[in-house]
Write a protein that holds these residues in place. Structure first.
Motif, mmCIF file in Angstrom:
data_model
loop_
_atom_site.group_PDB
_atom_site.id
_atom_site.type_symbol
_atom_site.label_atom_id
_atom_site.label_comp_id
_atom_site.label_asym_id
_atom_site.label_seq_id
_atom_site.Cartn_x
_atom_site.Cartn_y
_atom_site.Cartn_z
ATOM 1 N N LEU A 26 -11.854 30.361 -76.512
ATOM 2 C CA LEU A 26 -12.424 29.316 -77.363
ATOM 3 C C LEU A 26 -11.550 29.419 -78.830
ATOM 4 O O LEU A 26 -11.400 30.340 -79.134
ATOM 5 C CB LEU A 26 -13.869 29.690 -77.711
ATOM 6 C CG LEU A 26 -14.952 29.842 -76.577
ATOM 7 C CD1 LEU A 26 -16.211 30.267 -76.960
ATOM 8 C CD2 LEU A 26 -15.078 28.489 -75.839
ATOM 9 N N THR A 125 -17.128 23.085 -77.111
ATOM 10 C CA THR A 125 -17.284 24.409 -76.847
ATOM 11 C C THR A 125 -17.393 24.435 -75.091
ATOM 12 O O THR A 125 -16.648 25.357 -74.595
ATOM 13 C CB THR A 125 -18.226 25.190 -77.547
ATOM 14 O OG1 THR A 125 -17.955 25.010 -79.052
ATOM 15 C CG2 THR A 125 -18.199 26.972 -76.885
ATOM 16 N N GLN A 128 -14.388 23.860 -73.274
ATOM 17 C CA GLN A 128 -13.488 24.955 -73.257
ATOM 18 C C GLN A 128 -13.875 26.074 -72.564
ATOM 19 O O GLN A 128 -13.116 26.934 -72.080
ATOM 20 C CB GLN A 128 -13.270 25.417 -74.857
ATOM 21 C CG GLN A 128 -12.488 24.315 -75.559
ATOM 22 C CD GLN A 128 -12.119 25.111 -77.007
ATOM 23 O OE1 GLN A 128 -12.487 26.142 -77.498
ATOM 24 N NE2 GLN A 128 -11.193 24.494 -77.597
ATOM 25 N N ARG A 133 -8.767 22.600 -68.012
ATOM 26 C CA ARG A 133 -8.755 21.914 -68.944
ATOM 27 C C ARG A 133 -8.854 20.325 -68.921
ATOM 28 O O ARG A 133 -8.720 19.415 -69.849
ATOM 29 C CB ARG A 133 -7.720 22.136 -70.158
ATOM 30 C CG ARG A 133 -7.652 23.556 -71.029
ATOM 31 C CD ARG A 133 -8.886 23.392 -71.940
ATOM 32 N NE ARG A 133 -8.608 24.449 -72.680
ATOM 33 C CZ ARG A 133 -9.575 25.691 -72.696
ATOM 34 N NH1 ARG A 133 -10.419 25.726 -71.741
ATOM 35 N NH2 ARG A 133 -9.249 26.628 -73.470
ATOM 36 N N MET A 136 -11.538 18.391 -70.839
ATOM 37 C CA MET A 136 -11.364 18.225 -72.378
ATOM 38 C C MET A 136 -10.014 17.277 -72.504
ATOM 39 O O MET A 136 -10.137 16.484 -73.330
ATOM 40 C CB MET A 136 -10.591 19.520 -72.826
ATOM 41 C CG MET A 136 -10.315 19.823 -74.281
ATOM 42 S SD MET A 136 -11.791 19.454 -75.099
ATOM 43 C CE MET A 136 -12.164 21.112 -75.700
ATOM 44 N N ALA A 188 -11.085 18.436 -80.353
ATOM 45 C CA ALA A 188 -10.893 19.460 -79.448
ATOM 46 C C ALA A 188 -10.938 20.929 -80.303
ATOM 47 O O ALA A 188 -11.659 21.923 -79.942
ATOM 48 C CB ALA A 188 -9.532 19.439 -78.588
ATOM 49 N N TYR A 189 -10.383 20.762 -81.480
ATOM 50 C CA TYR A 189 -10.646 22.073 -82.575
ATOM 51 C C TYR A 189 -11.416 21.947 -83.535
ATOM 52 O O TYR A 189 -11.359 22.419 -84.523
ATOM 53 C CB TYR A 189 -8.942 22.226 -82.948
ATOM 54 C CG TYR A 189 -8.119 22.661 -81.717
ATOM 55 C CD1 TYR A 189 -8.421 23.388 -80.878
ATOM 56 C CD2 TYR A 189 -6.822 21.931 -81.908
ATOM 57 C CE1 TYR A 189 -7.639 23.696 -80.009
ATOM 58 C CE2 TYR A 189 -6.008 22.291 -80.790
ATOM 59 C CZ TYR A 189 -6.103 23.208 -79.759
ATOM 60 O OH TYR A 189 -5.531 23.489 -78.733
ATOM 61 N N GLU A 529 -4.625 26.691 -73.802
ATOM 62 C CA GLU A 529 -4.468 25.475 -74.532
ATOM 63 C C GLU A 529 -3.066 24.924 -73.942
ATOM 64 O O GLU A 529 -2.983 23.652 -73.934
ATOM 65 C CB GLU A 529 -4.275 25.653 -76.071
ATOM 66 C CG GLU A 529 -5.466 26.119 -76.506
ATOM 67 C CD GLU A 529 -6.663 25.244 -76.028
ATOM 68 O OE1 GLU A 529 -6.754 24.238 -76.613
ATOM 69 O OE2 GLU A 529 -7.451 25.887 -75.451
ATOM 70 N N TYR A 532 -4.319 22.121 -71.669
ATOM 71 C CA TYR A 532 -4.849 21.180 -72.175
ATOM 72 C C TYR A 532 -3.623 20.075 -72.839
ATOM 73 O O TYR A 532 -3.753 18.924 -72.517
ATOM 74 C CB TYR A 532 -5.584 21.518 -73.355
ATOM 75 C CG TYR A 532 -5.886 20.442 -74.358
ATOM 76 C CD1 TYR A 532 -6.954 19.324 -73.792
ATOM 77 C CD2 TYR A 532 -5.885 20.421 -75.816
ATOM 78 C CE1 TYR A 532 -7.091 18.267 -74.619
ATOM 79 C CE2 TYR A 532 -6.410 19.477 -76.518
ATOM 80 C CZ TYR A 532 -6.967 18.367 -75.968
ATOM 81 O OH TYR A 532 -7.237 17.133 -76.638
#
Ligand code: ACM
Length: 548
Positions: A26, A125, A128, A133, A136, A188-189, A529, A532
């Motif tokens: 995460l 969240t 993730q 991914r 996402m 995403a963040y 990531e 992603y």
């Protein structure tokens, strides 16, 4: 063949039943995560329920999530009553505005939040926590994955209300689709402010209907590359701009991701493109030719703040920014504004005497004061808060009062403390290490970037915001922001390369409690990531990934 057909569902069930979850990837790390036993599997038609909310916006958040999930995985959803649903989004007004609680068991997914943003973050969240991914990234997921999430209880809220990223499109222009990618990565963040630096000496990038030459003239220059040292302008016709319709499309896209756009029109310095468009009232010396700048650095060709038509121009621009961007803030720049042209201009000298100052910087403050008064006269829904770069603190800021925000970049920690001590709000965007246009490694493959320094992922991660600040001042610290200047960066792939994964590091500083932040742990979580980035089609710095 038959055996394989049987094996696949069996394998999927087995994965889902797997015991305690492995370390969860995460980012940003939530304030509290407790792993449970087992996992929830998205299968069949998942029954969902969301509480009502004005504008039905919680249901819209859920609907977007389920639509993306279905498009990616084929898993279907249907609405059900709260008691029968496997996934519930329930209001809990005791939680902070962006906070959420997420509880996953093998039977249910329960989310609580006070506002739509909190539900959105809970679902980010949740994405993730999925084994892949694709959801996402908004791409088609693999067929051989069990769409499970491990049992977990997450109680989460951001450390700071302001978690930003700034992109300079004045120097180079990338276009709508590239901005949308950046907004996706930001969402995403859990970043929530896109600071759009739209004007520079080298280009004006937003249509302003009352002043069409800003984009007819100011959006174009006679070189793609910006000259610097031995690098000479290349003579290519280069430029571009956003129509107001384009900007509104970006606004809608950002809003769906709970990102506010902070448009920046950097005035009265960094304004040579505007001066070239309307030299007759913006320049201090209209008798000489002016052109959109072809060089890097700081132009001395600033706006003539003593011309009432220039003040009216700035008010009109603010009005159109207000029309297009329905958010709380407008950034008026204020950095690196040379005063030489004012010192040589009779009207400017007379104005300095009239305001009773001997410091030319105060002409800049006086200019802003008139714009601030203009905004104060607007109806409440059109009133915007003003943000300035921290050089504004070098003037006598008393006429502006304390209801302004200082974005601290040069000597950032000291400048932010100064602003907070003077009663102003502040945002930390330290040049070192949060200018993520600078090199991110010392590898020979590193592209040309700003300045001579290197801001490694680790250095960016390890910056501690609001370090050692007295509790009494802490409420003035709104948050953190990474900035990206583009003098050297002509293409979006290089922007992405330099931006990632460092933006993830800044996001974690903005969200995660400082006491939980550890670089080695971040790097471990970061590994997921790479998928992603690949799936979303964005470039990234690969040197911190074991399987890039
Ligand atoms: C800045 O870096 N000139 C804000």
């Amino acid at each position: 063949m038959k055996i394989r057909k049987w094996l696949l569902p069996l394998a999927l069930v087995c994965c889902c039943l797997g015991g305690r979850a492995a370390a969860l990837s995460l980012i940003p790390l939530p304030a509290s995560v407790q792993s449970g036993e087992g996992s929830f599997r998205f299968a069949g038609k998942v029954k969902v329920y969301a509480d009502a909310y004005p504008g039905d916006s919680i249901r819209m958040v859920l609907q977007r999530f389920t639509a993306e999930f279905t498009a990616s995985t084929g898993v279907k959803f249907r609405t059900a009553k709260a008691g029968a649903a496997q996934m519930t989004l329930r209001l809990n007004t005791a939680l902070a505005p962006e906070a959420y609680d997420l509880r996953v068991t093998s039977q249910k997914i329960e989310i609580e939040a006070a506002r739509p943003a909190g539900f959105f973050y809970a679902l980010q969240t949740l994405k993730q926590l999925l084994p892949h991914r694709a959801v996402m990234a908004g791409t088609k997921g693999p067929q051989d994955v069990a769409w499970c999430v491990p049992a977990v209880t997450v109680k989460d809220h951001p450390r700071f209300a302001w978690r930003g990223f700034m992109l300079d499109e004045g120097r180079h222009f990338y276009g709508k689709e590239e901005i949308k990618k950046i907004l996706d990565v930001m969402a995403a963040y859990k970043l929530n402010r896109f600071h759009w630096h739209l004007t520079e000496d080298q280009g004006w990038r937003l249509e302003i209907k009352k002043y069409p030459r800003l984009t007819e003239v100011g959006a174009w220059r006679n070189s793609k590359v910006l000259g610097w040292g031995d690098v000479k302008p290349d003579g290519q016709r280069y430029g571009g701009f956003y129509t107001q319709e384009d900007a509104r499309e970006i606004v809608r896209y950002a809003r769906e991701r709970f990102i506010e756009i902070v448009p920046e029109v950097d005035i009265p310095g960094h304004s040579q493109a505007a001066v070239a468009a309307y030299p007759e009232f913006l320049s201090c010396d209209p008798q000489v030719p002016h052109e959109v700048w072809l060089w890097q650095g700081v132009s001395t060709d600033v706006i003539n703040v003593a011309d009432p038509r220039a003040v009216q121009f700035a008010k009109d621009v603010i009005d159109e920014l207000t029309d297009v961007f329905p958010f709380g803030y407008i950034h008026l720049g204020g950095d690196e504004c040379p005063t030489a042209k004012w010192e040589a201009n009779e009207a400017c000298r007379a104005q300095l005497a009239a305001i009773g100052s001997e410091r030319y910087r105060d002409l800049q403050i006086n200019f802003y004061r008139q714009l601030q008064e203009h905004i104060a006269q607007q109806p409440a829904e059109r009133r915007r808060q003003l943000i300035f770069w921290n050089e504004v603190l070098h003037g006598n800021t008393a006429p502006l009062g304390t209801d302004i925000t200082i974005m601290a970049w040069v000597g950032a920690d000291g400048a932010a403390r100064d602003a907070a001590s003077r009663g102003m709000r502040t945002i930390l965007s330290p040049q070192i290490p949060y200018y993520i246009n600078r090199r991110q490694s010392n590898l020979p493959t590193e592209p040309m970037s700003q300045g001579s320094g290197t801001e490694t992922v680790e250095a960016v991660y390890n910056y501690v915001p609001m370090n050692g600040i007295d509790e009494a001042l802490q409420s003035k610290y709104m948050g953190v922001q990474a900035n990206f200047w583009t003098e050297w960066v002509e293409d979006a792939a290089t922007v992405q390369y330099l931006m990632l994964p460092r933006l993830a590091a800044v996001a974690e500083a903005g969200w995660t409690p400082q006491a939980l932040r550890r670089y080695p742990d971040f790097v471990e979580r970061l590994q997921a990531e790479a998928d992603y980035y690949r799936l979303r089609g964005v470039n990234y710095g690969k040197h911190v990934f074991t399987q890039p």
